[in-house]
Design a protein around this motif. Sequence first.
Motif, PDB file in Angstrom:
ATOM      1  N   TRP A   1       0.831  -1.201   0.000  1.00 24.80           N
ATOM      2  CA  TRP A   1       0.000   0.000   0.000  1.00 24.80           C
ATOM      3  C   TRP A   1       0.870   1.256   0.000  1.00 24.80           C
ATOM      4  O   TRP A   1       0.624   2.201  -0.757  1.00 24.80           O
ATOM      5  CB  TRP A   1      -0.927  -0.009   1.218  1.00 24.80           C
ATOM      6  CG  TRP A   1      -1.806   1.197   1.274  1.00 24.80           C
ATOM      7  CD1 TRP A   1      -3.048   1.322   0.741  1.00 24.80           C
ATOM      8  CD2 TRP A   1      -1.492   2.470   1.865  1.00 24.80           C
ATOM      9  NE1 TRP A   1      -3.526   2.598   0.968  1.00 24.80           N
ATOM     10  CE2 TRP A   1      -2.585   3.314   1.649  1.00 24.80           C
ATOM     11  CE3 TRP A   1      -0.386   2.965   2.547  1.00 24.80           C
ATOM     12  CZ2 TRP A   1      -2.614   4.640   2.099  1.00 24.80           C
ATOM     13  CZ3 TRP A   1      -0.401   4.276   2.994  1.00 24.80           C
ATOM     14  CH2 TRP A   1      -1.511   5.093   2.766  1.00 24.80           C
ATOM     15  N   ALA A   2       1.889   1.267   0.845  1.00 22.51           N
ATOM     16  CA  ALA A   2       2.774   2.432   0.938  1.00 22.51           C
ATOM     17  C   ALA A   2       3.478   2.695  -0.387  1.00 22.51           C
ATOM     18  O   ALA A   2       3.567   3.849  -0.831  1.00 22.51           O
ATOM     19  CB  ALA A   2       3.798   2.226   2.061  1.00 22.51           C
ATOM     20  N   VAL A   3       3.962   1.649  -1.024  1.00 19.29           N
ATOM     21  CA  VAL A   3       4.674   1.800  -2.305  1.00 19.29           C
ATOM     22  C   VAL A   3       3.724   2.310  -3.392  1.00 19.29           C
ATOM     23  O   VAL A   3       4.097   3.161  -4.199  1.00 19.29           O
ATOM     24  CB  VAL A   3       5.333   0.458  -2.705  1.00 19.29           C
ATOM     25  CG1 VAL A   3       5.808   0.484  -4.148  1.00 19.29           C
ATOM     26  CG2 VAL A   3       6.482   0.140  -1.755  1.00 19.29           C
ATOM     27  N   ARG A   4       2.486   1.824  -3.380  1.00 19.91           N
ATOM     28  CA  ARG A   4       1.508   2.277  -4.386  1.00 19.91           C
ATOM     29  C   ARG A   4       1.069   3.724  -4.162  1.00 19.91           C
ATOM     30  O   ARG A   4       0.664   4.394  -5.097  1.00 19.91           O
ATOM     31  CB  ARG A   4       0.271   1.390  -4.361  1.00 19.91           C
ATOM     32  CG  ARG A   4       0.494   0.020  -4.910  1.00 19.91           C
ATOM     33  CD  ARG A   4      -0.779  -0.796  -4.755  1.00 19.91           C
ATOM     34  NE  ARG A   4      -0.540  -2.161  -5.090  1.00 19.91           N
ATOM     35  CZ  ARG A   4      -1.228  -2.816  -6.013  1.00 19.91           C
ATOM     36  NH1 ARG A   4      -2.192  -2.213  -6.668  1.00 19.91           N
ATOM     37  NH2 ARG A   4      -0.963  -4.067  -6.258  1.00 19.91           N
ATOM     38  N   ASN A   5       1.148   4.184  -2.936  1.00 18.59           N
ATOM     39  CA  ASN A   5       0.641   5.508  -2.594  1.00 18.59           C
ATOM     40  C   ASN A   5       1.720   6.543  -2.294  1.00 18.59           C
ATOM     41  O   ASN A   5       1.404   7.703  -2.040  1.00 18.59           O
ATOM     42  CB  ASN A   5      -0.303   5.403  -1.393  1.00 18.59           C
ATOM     43  CG  ASN A   5      -1.598   4.737  -1.777  1.00 18.59           C
ATOM     44  OD1 ASN A   5      -2.490   5.363  -2.321  1.00 18.59           O
ATOM     45  ND2 ASN A   5      -1.690   3.433  -1.536  1.00 18.59           N
TER      46      ASN A   5
END
Length: 124
Positions: A23-27
């Motif tokens: 999630w962090a990498v996508r956001n």
Amino acid sequence: MATERPRLVYDDDCGFCTWCADWAVRNGDFDPVGFSDLSADERDRLPEDWEECVHLLADGRVYSCGKATEEVLARTGRVPADFVHFLDGFADYERLRERAYRLGADNRDLLGKVVSASPPAGRE
């Protein structure tokens, strides 16, 4: 002078932790690094109990546990940096932040079941 992208260090043996890192990498703008892929230099920068929580290596600093999570949320724009700065002004905030982090970390098996039903959402 270019700065290195923040490195998000997480337990890649944990489904919930992997979902959160995804999630962090996508956001945001993070390089994910699972515990199994840590270099000796990265491991040396982490606290002694590094396997107990998530870490963010950024801007020459090491953020750990609740502070790392808070920093990731601020860097993705999910929590305004000004709000984090405001909360830091309260004496009990750090203790409460870390207690909340530990509550989630101690229940990651349950949380993993909740998030495993769907992939992490990208930016809307």
